[in-house]
Design a protein around this motif. Structure first.
Motif, PDB file in Angstrom:
ATOM      1  N   LEU A  48      -1.462 -61.450 -11.636  1.00 38.10           N
ATOM      2  CA  LEU A  48      -2.170 -60.563 -12.416  1.00 38.10           C
ATOM      3  C   LEU A  48      -1.343 -60.459 -13.999  1.00 38.10           C
ATOM      4  O   LEU A  48      -0.351 -59.591 -13.929  1.00 38.10           O
ATOM      5  N   ARG A  49      -2.097 -60.731 -15.151  1.00 38.34           N
ATOM      6  CA  ARG A  49      -1.059 -60.716 -16.444  1.00 38.34           C
ATOM      7  C   ARG A  49      -1.379 -59.191 -16.638  1.00 38.34           C
ATOM      8  O   ARG A  49      -2.456 -58.438 -16.268  1.00 38.34           O
ATOM      9  N   MET A  50      -0.307 -58.343 -17.236  1.00 39.04           N
ATOM     10  CA  MET A  50      -0.604 -57.001 -17.745  1.00 39.04           C
ATOM     11  C   MET A  50      -1.935 -56.722 -18.318  1.00 39.04           C
ATOM     12  O   MET A  50      -2.495 -55.804 -18.055  1.00 39.04           O
ATOM     13  N   GLU A  51      -2.376 -57.439 -19.329  1.00 34.09           N
ATOM     14  CA  GLU A  51      -3.476 -57.371 -20.192  1.00 34.09           C
ATOM     15  C   GLU A  51      -4.866 -57.217 -19.090  1.00 34.09           C
ATOM     16  O   GLU A  51      -5.700 -56.728 -19.698  1.00 34.09           O
ATOM     17  N   GLU A  52      -4.708 -58.112 -17.943  1.00 32.88           N
ATOM     18  CA  GLU A  52      -6.054 -58.047 -17.046  1.00 32.88           C
ATOM     19  C   GLU A  52      -6.044 -56.672 -16.371  1.00 32.88           C
ATOM     20  O   GLU A  52      -7.156 -56.431 -15.664  1.00 32.88           O
ATOM     21  N   LEU A  53      -5.007 -55.840 -16.310  1.00 30.32           N
ATOM     22  CA  LEU A  53      -5.135 -54.540 -15.677  1.00 30.32           C
ATOM     23  C   LEU A  53      -5.790 -53.594 -16.254  1.00 30.32           C
ATOM     24  O   LEU A  53      -6.330 -52.580 -15.921  1.00 30.32           O
TER      25      LEU A  53
END
Length: 105
Positions: A48-53
């Motif tokens: 998961l990319r950080m922005e997806e969190l």
């Protein structure tokens, strides 16, 4: 450091072990499970990319649409990723050990 989480779901009889590891700007996700449906989505979710969190609009919840709506595994994945990314306190998570859904009647 690696975050390890167990999603133990006695209602359906399955256990899912989740690992989350921060590598650069992504959280790598590992999933081992006794559930065939979760195994299928695990193949599609490696990181998961950080922005997806920070949003409901992410691959975990998109893939969750393939599971029963009551499945707790997607939330367990997100909780592991949040701890690993430093968005949730590792200390508190390990001290409290669990988050529960309790059926009262």
């Amino acid at each position: 450091m690696v975050t390890k989480v167990l999603a133990d779901t006695p209602v359906c009889g399955h256990k899912t072990f989740i690992t989350a590891e921060l590598v650069g700007d992504v959280v790598k996700i590992g999933i081992e499970t006794t559930c065939e449906e979760v195994k299928a989505i695990a193949k599609e979710l490696e990181a998961l990319r950080m922005e997806e969190l920070a949003t409901w609009e992410n691959r975990v919840y998109e893939l969750a649409k393939k599971l029963t709506p009551t499945c707790i595994v997607p939330s367990a994945i997100m909780n592991a990723a949040w701890v690993e990314a430093g968005l949730m306190s590792r200390y508190l998570a390990l001290e409290k050990k669990e988050q529960k859904i309790v059926f009262l009647e």
